[in-house]
Write a protein that holds these residues in place. Structure first.
Motif, PDB file in Angstrom:
ATOM      1  N   UNK A 299      -8.512 -21.753 -27.352  1.00 48.44           N
ATOM      2  CA  UNK A 299      -8.161 -21.641 -25.944  1.00 48.44           C
ATOM      3  C   UNK A 299      -6.769 -22.226 -25.727  1.00 48.44           C
ATOM      4  N   UNK A 300      -6.194 -21.908 -24.589  1.00 47.62           N
ATOM      5  CA  UNK A 300      -4.837 -22.395 -24.295  1.00 47.62           C
ATOM      6  C   UNK A 300      -4.791 -23.918 -24.229  1.00 47.62           C
ATOM      7  N   UNK A 301      -5.777 -24.620 -23.624  1.00 43.90           N
ATOM      8  CA  UNK A 301      -5.720 -26.088 -23.675  1.00 43.90           C
ATOM      9  C   UNK A 301      -5.701 -26.648 -25.094  1.00 43.90           C
TER      10      UNK A 301
ATOM     11  N   UNK B 171       7.431 -19.215 -26.696  1.00 42.32           N
ATOM     12  CA  UNK B 171       6.011 -19.068 -26.376  1.00 42.32           C
ATOM     13  C   UNK B 171       5.644 -17.601 -26.201  1.00 42.32           C
ATOM     14  N   UNK B 172       6.459 -16.827 -25.497  1.00 42.39           N
ATOM     15  CA  UNK B 172       6.087 -15.458 -25.155  1.00 42.39           C
ATOM     16  C   UNK B 172       6.439 -14.441 -26.242  1.00 42.39           C
TER      17      UNK B 172
ATOM     18  N   UNK C  86       5.383 -25.410 -21.367  1.00 42.55           N
ATOM     19  CA  UNK C  86       5.388 -24.002 -20.975  1.00 42.55           C
ATOM     20  C   UNK C  86       3.960 -23.462 -20.918  1.00 42.55           C
ATOM     21  N   UNK C  87       3.151 -23.781 -21.912  1.00 43.45           N
ATOM     22  CA  UNK C  87       1.756 -23.335 -21.911  1.00 43.45           C
ATOM     23  C   UNK C  87       0.996 -23.908 -20.723  1.00 43.45           C
ATOM     24  N   UNK C  88       1.259 -25.161 -20.392  1.00 42.64           N
ATOM     25  CA  UNK C  88       0.588 -25.776 -19.248  1.00 42.64           C
ATOM     26  C   UNK C  88       0.973 -25.084 -17.950  1.00 42.64           C
ATOM     27  N   UNK C  89       2.234 -24.725 -17.809  1.00 38.85           N
ATOM     28  CA  UNK C  89       2.672 -24.036 -16.601  1.00 38.85           C
ATOM     29  C   UNK C  89       2.082 -22.629 -16.515  1.00 38.85           C
ATOM     30  N   UNK C  90       1.907 -21.976 -17.648  1.00 37.30           N
ATOM     31  CA  UNK C  90       1.259 -20.661 -17.645  1.00 37.30           C
ATOM     32  C   UNK C  90      -0.184 -20.788 -17.160  1.00 37.30           C
ATOM     33  N   UNK C  91      -0.896 -21.798 -17.642  1.00 41.47           N
ATOM     34  CA  UNK C  91      -2.259 -22.047 -17.173  1.00 41.47           C
ATOM     35  C   UNK C  91      -2.286 -22.306 -15.675  1.00 41.47           C
TER      36      UNK C  91
ATOM     37  N   UNK D 236       3.639 -32.472 -12.389  1.00 44.17           N
ATOM     38  CA  UNK D 236       4.071 -31.077 -12.297  1.00 44.17           C
ATOM     39  C   UNK D 236       5.587 -30.965 -12.419  1.00 44.17           C
ATOM     40  N   UNK D 237       6.311 -31.839 -11.716  1.00 45.83           N
ATOM     41  CA  UNK D 237       7.773 -31.818 -11.798  1.00 45.83           C
ATOM     42  C   UNK D 237       8.239 -32.156 -13.212  1.00 45.83           C
ATOM     43  N   UNK D 238       7.574 -33.146 -13.838  1.00 45.35           N
ATOM     44  CA  UNK D 238       7.948 -33.515 -15.203  1.00 45.35           C
ATOM     45  C   UNK D 238       7.656 -32.388 -16.185  1.00 45.35           C
ATOM     46  N   UNK D 239       6.555 -31.657 -15.970  1.00 46.91           N
ATOM     47  CA  UNK D 239       6.230 -30.535 -16.850  1.00 46.91           C
ATOM     48  C   UNK D 239       7.277 -29.434 -16.743  1.00 46.91           C
TER      49      UNK D 239
END
Length: 332
Positions: free
Chosen positions: A284-286, A83-84, A304-309, A55-58
């Motif tokens: 899908x986002x994944x 991304x947005x 960024x996409x992973x953090x949005x999920x 999580x910290x690395x992301x």
């Protein structure tokens, strides 16, 4: 001039307790802390290695330009703005993911609870029906998806042929943007065995005395379910909904394999196709995370996409676990 004290006076004067090297009570507490830490160490190591550090690395890489070859370069909020505001597929992928979360999770819970209720009421052949409904869950995701794409093939599939016998024109299923996501939902509901077993265990654990008391009060089938069964299984329903939301937010394999097969591309090494066939309806986002991170080597955007999920999953989970939602009572 100081008057010397007598020996008896000196002995009567209070003396401070001799200093001890360590207090026994404090040493005992320290030993208990070390024991507790030792028992928690497997979880702490797993949490640190598989959750906290990733999580910290992301978060770190979401502010970096990193192509997995050169050293990371700090770019601030550039990845977030891309991304947005500039990623054209982010909107459709997010919509498809949320659609699957709402529809797929709801139908899986409803059908799992319904089948569990049905099997608990059956008097004969319980083992057969329980096994028959649980077996599809054991099928590997890729094999189950391949079988469903074959069954729902619009031209050669047996499902449309059976519909033709009744004069019904079958849809194009995975080849139609309007039917692709419902087809994935059908595939998910087909493998409902895991929730069925969980709900069966919860239903069989409801005290029979409560059903007898409700029946004496004149409650029918719906009344017994509403006032006896439902309050007893609400924690299990909450568990099913929360885990279903988390799993569906990571929905990847079935949608990708179904899109590849429906598009006519053979699934194998070296086959590359833009995910989301047809017309990005199964994107899908994944899938977008994998495409950005491992095909386009844009690690920052993938993070960024992973953090949005992660943020959406946490928000939905917190919302569901609030007592005001009605799924949890004050006692839970």
């Amino acid at each position: 001039m100081a008057i010397p004290l007598s020996r008896s006076a000196e002995s009567a004067r209070p003396r401070s307790a001799p200093a001890k090297d360590s207090d026994p009570l404090r040493r005992k507490k320290n030993r208990n802390r070390l024991k507790t830490l030792g028992f928690l160490s497997p979880w702490l190591i797993g949490f640190s290695v598989f959750f906290a550090y990733p999580l910290i690395a992301t978060v770190y890489f979401s502010f970096m330009h990193y192509n997995q070859i050169q050293a990371p370069d700090f770019v601030g909020l550039k990845n977030w703005r891309y991304v947005f505001t500039q990623m054209p597929l982010f909107g459709p992928a997010l919509w498809n993911t949320l659609w699957l979360v709402v529809v797929m999770v709801a139908l899986r819970v409803v059908f799992g609870l319904g089948i569990g209720l049905l099997i608990t009421k059956i008097k004969a052949g319980v083992g057969f029906f329980r096994t028959a409904f649980y077996l599809p869950y054991l099928a590997p995701p890729v094999a189950a998806t391949v079988a469903f794409v074959f069954l729902l093939n619009p031209s050669t599939g047996p499902v449309n042929e059976v519909l033709d016998w009744f004069g019904i024109s079958g849809p194009n299923w995975f080849n139609d943007p309007n039917w692709a996501k419902p087809s994935l939902v059908m595939l998910s509901v087909w493998g409902i065995g895991d929730l069925m077993v969980i709900f069966m265990a919860a239903l069989l654990d409801v005290p029979k005395e409560q059903y007898e008391a409700a029946e004496l009060d004149g409650a029918g089938a719906w009344g017994k379910f509403r006032f006896v069964t439902w309050p007893s299984i609400t924690p299990i329903v909450m568990f099913a909904v929360v885990t279903g939301v988390v799993q569906t937010m990571q929905y990847y394999t079935q949608a990708l394999v179904a899109g590849k097969l429906a598009s006519g591309v053979s699934v194998g090494p070296g086959s590359v196709i833009q995910p989301g066939y047809p017309e990005h309806s199964t994107l899908t986002v994944p899938q977008l995370v994998y495409s950005m991170g491992f095909q386009n080597f844009n690690t920052g955007a993938a993070c960024v996409l992973s953090l949005v999920l992660f943020a959406i999953a946490m928000a939905v989970t917190i919302l569901l676990m609030r007592k005001s939602t009605g799924l949890l009572t004050a006692e839970d």
